[in-house]
Design an enzyme around this catalytic site. Sequence first.
Site, PDB file in Angstrom:
ATOM      1  N   HIS A  40       0.873  -1.176   0.000  1.00 10.72           N
ATOM      2  CA  HIS A  40       0.000   0.000   0.000  1.00 10.72           C
ATOM      3  C   HIS A  40       0.914   1.232   0.000  1.00 10.72           C
ATOM      4  O   HIS A  40       2.019   1.180   0.536  1.00 10.72           O
ATOM      5  CB  HIS A  40      -0.834  -0.064   1.282  1.00 10.72           C
ATOM      6  CG  HIS A  40      -1.930   0.946   1.392  1.00 10.72           C
ATOM      7  ND1 HIS A  40      -1.693   2.256   1.722  1.00 10.72           N
ATOM      8  CD2 HIS A  40      -3.272   0.829   1.255  1.00 10.72           C
ATOM      9  CE1 HIS A  40      -2.853   2.904   1.779  1.00 10.72           C
ATOM     10  NE2 HIS A  40      -3.825   2.062   1.494  1.00 10.72           N
ATOM     11  N   ASP A  80       3.054  -4.682   8.035  1.00 10.26           N
ATOM     12  CA  ASP A  80       1.834  -3.885   7.916  1.00 10.26           C
ATOM     13  C   ASP A  80       0.631  -4.812   8.113  1.00 10.26           C
ATOM     14  O   ASP A  80       0.313  -5.625   7.250  1.00 10.26           O
ATOM     15  CB  ASP A  80       1.812  -3.226   6.525  1.00 10.26           C
ATOM     16  CG  ASP A  80       0.517  -2.480   6.253  1.00 10.26           C
ATOM     17  OD1 ASP A  80      -0.369  -2.463   7.141  1.00 10.26           O
ATOM     18  OD2 ASP A  80       0.384  -1.915   5.151  1.00 10.26           O
ATOM     19  N   GLN A 116      -4.612  -5.099   7.096  1.00  6.88           N
ATOM     20  CA  GLN A 116      -5.668  -6.023   6.645  1.00  6.88           C
ATOM     21  C   GLN A 116      -5.729  -7.295   7.475  1.00  6.88           C
ATOM     22  O   GLN A 116      -6.755  -7.983   7.480  1.00  6.88           O
ATOM     23  CB  GLN A 116      -5.455  -6.391   5.172  1.00  6.88           C
ATOM     24  CG  GLN A 116      -5.545  -5.218   4.215  1.00  6.88           C
ATOM     25  CD  GLN A 116      -6.926  -4.574   4.200  1.00  6.88           C
ATOM     26  OE1 GLN A 116      -7.944  -5.210   4.500  1.00  6.88           O
ATOM     27  NE2 GLN A 116      -6.978  -3.297   3.872  1.00  6.88           N
ATOM     28  N   LYS A 159     -10.383  -0.594  10.420  1.00  9.10           N
ATOM     29  CA  LYS A 159     -10.620  -1.759   9.565  1.00  9.10           C
ATOM     30  C   LYS A 159     -10.983  -2.990  10.396  1.00  9.10           C
ATOM     31  O   LYS A 159     -11.356  -4.019   9.864  1.00  9.10           O
ATOM     32  CB  LYS A 159      -9.371  -2.048   8.720  1.00  9.10           C
ATOM     33  CG  LYS A 159      -9.114  -0.992   7.649  1.00  9.10           C
ATOM     34  CD  LYS A 159      -7.850  -1.308   6.881  1.00  9.10           C
ATOM     35  CE  LYS A 159      -7.698  -0.532   5.598  1.00  9.10           C
ATOM     36  NZ  LYS A 159      -7.477   0.882   5.727  1.00  9.10           N
ATOM     37  N   CYS A 195      -4.768   2.469  -3.618  1.00  8.68           N
ATOM     38  CA  CYS A 195      -3.528   3.032  -3.069  1.00  8.68           C
ATOM     39  C   CYS A 195      -2.351   2.087  -3.313  1.00  8.68           C
ATOM     40  O   CYS A 195      -1.454   1.971  -2.475  1.00  8.68           O
ATOM     41  CB  CYS A 195      -3.662   3.344  -1.570  1.00  8.68           C
ATOM     42  SG  CYS A 195      -4.942   4.539  -1.227  1.00  8.68           S
TER      43      CYS A 195
END
Lengths: 152, 421
Positions: free
Chosen positions: B129, B206, B209, B232, B379
Site C-alpha cells: 500500500h 503492515d 488487513q 478496519k 492506493c
Amino acid sequence: MSWDLRDLYQETILDHQKHPRGKGNLPDATHSATGFNPLCGDKVTIQLRINDGKIDEIRFDGEGCAICMSSASMMTVSLQGTPVSDAEDLFQRIQKFLTANDESAAMEDIDSLGDLAALGGVRRLPVRIKCANLPWHTFNSAVHGEQNAKTE
Amino acid sequence: MIQELPKISISLFPKSDFPNLLTLVNGQPLAYLDSAASAQKPHVATEATSMFVEHQYANVHRGVHTLSQLATDAYERVRDQVKVVLNAADRNEIIFTKGCTESVNLVAQSFARPMLRPGDEILLTELEHHSNIVPWQLVAQATGAKVVAARIHDNGELDLEDFKSKLNANTKIVAFTHISNALGTILPAKELTAMAHAVGATVLIDGAQSGPHAAIDVQDIGADFYVLSIHKMYGPTGVGVLFGKLNLLEAMPPYQGGGSMIRSVSFEETTFAELPAKFEAGTPNIAGVVGLGATLDYIAGKNWNRETWVNRISEIGDYEATVREYGVSLLAEIDGLTVHGDAEEMAGIISFTVKNAHPHDLGTILDQHGVAVRAGHHCCQPLMHRLGVPATARASIAAYNDLEDMDRLAAAVQSAKELFG
C-alpha cells in the site's frame, strides 16, 4: 437496469466508448497536454494542431472509464475544425453544464451542446463529474500551453 | 415433492448488530463489500463509547480526580487487550497512534532515519500500500538510502527467490504487508522475518488487513514492528496501533514532542517519559481507544482471553474464506471476468476486472444495485502497474457478509456486463 443507470450510460456514451472517434496520435501536434485523475487513475492525452487560430486536427489517447473516454471522443468530434475561440467558448459552456450548482443555469445552453448533452447524467453523481471533465480540462491546458492538467 | 433447501445465508456477525448495514442504498438493501477500506461499526461498541464519553470521560494520565482515574483505567485496559490480540511480551510494547499510517511514519522517522546511511537498502514488496512505500521513500531521500521492491508472481504470491536475492548486508529495513489489501494474498510473515533477520535487517509488518481476519502472534513471527488499523477492525477511525520490541522502542528518540511524553521539562533540558508514554505525545484519542476495547469485546465476547481470541479470529478468517470461495465460483462463470490474485493463501478479498467495463463504471453500476465495492488503484499504483491494469474492482468480505451478498455482487456484475457488451 434502473432509470438512473440509463440516464448515465446513454446510448451516445456507450457508442463513443465502443467506437471512439479521434483516438490516436498526432505526430505534428502544436499543442498537447496530459490529464491525470489521481483518484481513479484515468489518464487522457490531448493533442492539437492549431493553425491560424483554428483547430485543424485533434486527437485523444489514454485509458479510463466509459464516461471519460466517451467524453474525450465526443470532444474531438465537437472541436475538429473549429476556431480556438469557439472551442474555448464551448469549454466554458461545458463547465457550466457539468458543474453549476443551479440546475436551471446548468441547463441554459443544453440545446447548443448536441451529443455532449449525454454527459449530463454525471450531474447526479458528483464523484463522476471529474471523469467527464478530465478531457476538457486537458484540452484547456493544451491550448494554454500547460503540460499537465488536473481536475481538482 | 422435493423442496429446494434454502441456502444458508446467516453471517457470522449478524447484520442487525451493525445499524449502517440496514441502510437502503439507491432503494436497495445494502451489500457492503468495502470493509477492506473501512469496516462498519457494531452498535454495542458505539453505544459503549458514548456511555464512556457521557459518564466517565476526562483526560488520561493527568488528574488525581476520580473521573481522570476512571478514564485512565479504561484507556489502559485496552492496551492490555491489544497486547493479548498481538501476543506481545510486554504491555509497554503497545503504542496507540492515530492510525496505521502514522505508525509506519513513526518507525520510519524515529527508528530508520537516525540509523540509515547512504547505500543502505529498504526492502519492500510490489504488494505494498502507498502507506508502506511513501514513508520509506521520505527517509530514503533524507538519508541517501535506497528503496528496493521484491517482485510478485502473476498469481499475486510473493516471489520468495526474488525476495531472498534482494536481501544483503546493506538491507537495514524490511517492510511488508501481512495481507495484501488489493489482492488478498497472505504473506508468510514468519518465514520472511527470519530471512530478513538472517542479514541483520529490522522488520516492520503492515497488519492493516490482517488485524480483523487472522490470528497474529508477534513473538512467534519475530516481528520487530507490527502496525494495525483499528477502523478496519470494526473499531473507530483515528486509532492505530504500533507494536515495537521493547529494546527498539526504548532506544528510539520520540516522534513528536508535547505533553504526556516528558518526565521533566526546563528550557535547558527535557527528559522523556518511559514507554509507552514517550510515543503518545498530547492527549490521545481517548474515546477512540475505549471504543476499540468495546469492539474487541464484541468480536470475541466478554471476558475473552488469548485462547478464545485466537479461536474467534480464526473462525472469522475461515468463514470469510468460505464466502470468498463461493463468490469467486459465481464470478468465474461470468464471461470476460478476471479475478486478480490466486495465491495459495488468500484472505477475503476478490479483486477483479471485466473486459470492456472499466472498474469505475462497474463501481457506479454496482452501487445502483446497492452493492458497495471499491473501484480504483487501492492506493497500490505500483501493484496495478505490475498487473498491467489501471485499476480493479474489489469486493472485500467481512464477518457480517453472507452468501447472498455474493449472489447480489455476481448479479450486479452480470448486468454491468450486459450494458457494456
